[in-house]
Design an enzyme around this catalytic site. Structure first.
Site, PDB file in Angstrom:
ATOM      1  N   HIS A 190      56.344  10.609  29.223  1.00  0.00           N
ATOM      2  CA  HIS A 190      57.195  10.895  30.395  1.00  0.00           C
ATOM      3  C   HIS A 190      57.968  12.204  30.232  1.00  0.00           C
ATOM      4  O   HIS A 190      58.404  12.790  31.221  1.00  0.00           O
ATOM      5  CB  HIS A 190      58.107   9.719  30.731  1.00  0.00           C
ATOM      6  CG  HIS A 190      59.309   9.566  29.856  1.00  0.00           C
ATOM      7  ND1 HIS A 190      59.265   8.954  28.627  1.00  0.00           N
ATOM      8  CD2 HIS A 190      60.596   9.949  30.032  1.00  0.00           C
ATOM      9  CE1 HIS A 190      60.483   8.966  28.099  1.00  0.00           C
ATOM     10  NE2 HIS A 190      61.310   9.562  28.918  1.00  0.00           N
ATOM     11  N   ASP A 247      58.165   6.878  17.138  1.00  0.00           N
ATOM     12  CA  ASP A 247      58.602   6.717  18.526  1.00  0.00           C
ATOM     13  C   ASP A 247      58.791   8.098  19.188  1.00  0.00           C
ATOM     14  O   ASP A 247      57.920   8.535  19.950  1.00  0.00           O
ATOM     15  CB  ASP A 247      59.903   5.901  18.535  1.00  0.00           C
ATOM     16  CG  ASP A 247      60.391   5.555  19.931  1.00  0.00           C
ATOM     17  OD1 ASP A 247      59.555   5.426  20.821  1.00  0.00           O
ATOM     18  OD2 ASP A 247      61.621   5.429  20.135  1.00  0.00           O
ATOM     19  N   HIS A 252      57.191  12.760  22.278  1.00  0.00           N
ATOM     20  CA  HIS A 252      57.988  13.737  23.032  1.00  0.00           C
ATOM     21  C   HIS A 252      58.214  15.030  22.255  1.00  0.00           C
ATOM     22  O   HIS A 252      58.070  16.124  22.785  1.00  0.00           O
ATOM     23  CB  HIS A 252      59.356  13.160  23.398  1.00  0.00           C
ATOM     24  CG  HIS A 252      59.302  11.774  23.981  1.00  0.00           C
ATOM     25  ND1 HIS A 252      58.339  11.404  24.879  1.00  0.00           N
ATOM     26  CD2 HIS A 252      60.090  10.680  23.809  1.00  0.00           C
ATOM     27  CE1 HIS A 252      58.545  10.141  25.247  1.00  0.00           C
ATOM     28  NE2 HIS A 252      59.591   9.682  24.593  1.00  0.00           N
TER      29      HIS A 252
HETATM   30  C1  BG6 Z   1      61.056   6.560  24.855  1.00  0.00           C
HETATM   31  C2  BG6 Z   1      61.392   6.044  23.492  1.00  0.00           C
HETATM   32  O1  BG6 Z   1      59.730   6.987  24.913  1.00  0.00           O
HETATM   33  O2  BG6 Z   1      61.910   7.675  25.139  1.00  0.00           O
HETATM   34  C3  BG6 Z   1      62.843   5.614  23.422  1.00  0.00           C
HETATM   35  O3  BG6 Z   1      60.561   4.926  23.193  1.00  0.00           O
HETATM   36  C4  BG6 Z   1      63.751   6.776  23.826  1.00  0.00           C
HETATM   37  O4  BG6 Z   1      63.196   5.149  22.118  1.00  0.00           O
HETATM   38  C5  BG6 Z   1      63.307   7.337  25.167  1.00  0.00           C
HETATM   39  O5  BG6 Z   1      65.068   6.276  23.923  1.00  0.00           O
HETATM   40  C6  BG6 Z   1      64.059   8.612  25.502  1.00  0.00           C
HETATM   41  O6  BG6 Z   1      63.745   8.999  26.809  1.00  0.00           O
HETATM   42  P1  BG6 Z   1      64.832   9.693  27.764  1.00  0.00           P
HETATM   43  O7  BG6 Z   1      64.065  10.085  28.971  1.00  0.00           O
HETATM   44  O8  BG6 Z   1      65.881   8.656  28.024  1.00  0.00           O
HETATM   45  O9  BG6 Z   1      65.381  10.848  26.984  1.00  0.00           O
END
Ligand code: BG6
Length: 461
Positions: A190, A247, A252
């Site tokens: 995402h 994770d 990311h």
């Molecule tokens: C998720 C992780 O993919 O991304 C989580 O599994 C993390 O652990 C989250 O908290 C962070 O996403 P964002 O968009 O809230 O920064």
């Protein structure tokens, strides 16, 4: 409408496998709601699929608090087109029943039959669902993603985590490749739907002042930080089998690194962008690792009281190619830290002194991904009233001040891409496998797990 082309989106059904889960309620249903509210999505249906005995009304009620400024008319539209289908993913006879349920819904809503299957279940179910989708012709291996002899298409979205190590990711990629044509497969991260992540490469390549400096001759270091204030928040069972490396770093953060470091793709198409990112990931070497765990993690619900899972990871990575010779990329992430912030900081090498006038700090370009989206450039100016003294200042570009706070949320952007069949913000099989290889390298560093206080900046060292 498609945000750029101003065209209404193609009609389709969203089938959320794992429809009772957190992702479905917190992100996917609100994203679909927003697409309806913006009149991008006019003809659609939503089928929530899961094992438990519940109803669409019950799930929608649980999703409702995650929608901001809810408009009852839009909400009603969503409710009227949302259904629930109970099934056991491991029972093959359930698949034809899912198929007929879908046909009924499509008839009722006069839909042509385009379908997005979103796998939002626990990742261990992905292979089984993939296999049965293929056996029952629910998704085909046709290059246009069409079902046998028909016009409508079916695409499959795989949520992260994609596997739990290199071997499992390879096995999953293999079953997917056996079952479907790659053009119908959307492996999601995402972060690639976030406005400022999408900006990284474009800002660099479309501004003459950055690209010529974007190499080891001018850049001293790159810091990529994903700091969170929340802990594991009821996800203890999942998180304890994962940890910060698997994770956030595996997905990311390595994606952000690849976007910062990649060569300019020849075309802005999925094929070229993904190849450019993979070329970076192939050359990443882990130089150092620090791991930490927040005080109190062992008392979290569903966490093993003797767990050694890290909730914090800081890595020093190098990219072994000509452009990035010797430049350290510091990648840091942690839960229960002092602030919520995701950023990329590019630190340039110090400027030379002008006679006896020397800059006091170095220039930095900060790309703030969240929460205060924007670009910040630290420069030097003459201190007013002096002749030969300089001081640092910051030039700030606040994204939400210019474009408003309601730029689309990541999942909305990515759902639109799936409807349009655009894979450029989705991962190719090799990118995921290369990222897992980097994690495997990091895991070979035997480093003591350091405890840190919640609300701090992480382990002292
Ligand atoms: C998720 C992780 O993919 O991304 C989580 O599994 C993390 O652990 C989250 O908290 C962070 O996403 P964002 O968009 O809230 O920064």
């Amino acid at each position: 409408m498609d945000a750029v082309n101003n065209k209404p989106l193609t009609e389709c059904s969203f089938i959320i496998m794992g429809g009772t889960g957190d992702l479905s309620k917190r992100k996917l249903i609100p994203a679909i709601y927003n697409l309806i509210a913006q009149q991008q999505l006019t003809t659609f249906s939503v089928l929530l699929v899961a094992f438990s005995a519940t109803s669409a009304a019950e799930i929608l009620e649980q999703a409702r608090p995650f929608i901001s400024a809810l408009d009852p008319i839009i909400w009603e539209k969503l409710c009227a087109a949302t259904y629930y289908h109970q099934m056991d993913f491991y029972n093959e006879v359930c698949y034809p029943l899912l198929q007929s349920s879908l046909i009924d819904i499509e008839k009722k809503h006069e839909l042509k039959g385009n379908r997005i299957f979103y796998l939002a279940t626990m990742p261990q179910h992905f292979e089984t669902i993939t296999k049965f989708f293929a056996h029952h012709g629910i998704v085909s291996n046709d290059p246009g993603c069409h079902l046998a002899g028909q016009e409508p298409w079916a695409r499959v979205v795989y949520e992260k985590p994609f596997g739990y190590d290199l071997a499992s990711a390879k096995a999953l990629n293999k079953s997917i490749t056996r079952a479907f044509c790659e053009r119908c497969v959307f492996r999601i991260d995402h972060y690639l739907g976030k406005e400022l992540v999408g900006n990284i490469a474009l800002t660099r390549f479309t501004n003459r002042i950055f690209e010529p400096l974007w190499n080891h001759k001018h850049i001293e270091s790159v810091h990529i930080t994903l700091s969170e204030t929340l802990g594991v928040e009821g996800r203890g069972a999942f998180y304890d089998t994962s940890g910060a490396l698997k994770d956030n770093v595996q997905s990311h953060m390595l994606q952000i690194l690849a976007l910062v470091a990649m060569e300019a793709p020849a075309y802005l198409s999925a094929e070229y962008i993904r190849a450019a990112k993979a070329a970076v990931l192939k050359r990443v070497v882990v130089e150092n690792v620090t791991l930490g765990q927040y005080d109190g993690y062992l008392q979290e619900k569903n966490v093993d009281p003797r767990s050694t899972t890290e909730t914090y990871a800081a890595l020093c990575l190098k990219i072994k190619n000509r452009r990035w010779q010797g430049v350290p990329f510091y990648v840091t992430t942690g839960k229960k830290l002092d602030k919520k912030e995701t950023s990329v900081v590019i630190t340039f090498k110090p400027a030379k002194c002008l006679l006896n006038i020397c800059p006091v700090t170095t220039n930095t370009l900060t790309i703030n991904i969240a929460p205060n989206e924007g670009l910040f450039l630290d420069l030097h100016i003459k201190t007013p009233g002096t002749n030969n003294h300089v001081q640092p200042i910051s030039m700030e570009f606040c994204h939400s001040c210019l474009f408003g706070p309601n730029t689309p949320q990541a999942y909305e952007v990515l759902l639109v891409d799936v409807i349009n069949g655009d894979q450029s913000a989705f991962l190719r099989a090799d990118e995921i496998e290369l990222a897992w290889k980097i994690i495997a390298q990091a895991q070979t560093f035997i480093t003591p797990l350091q405890t840190y206080a919640p609300g701090s900046t992480g382990p002292k060292s």
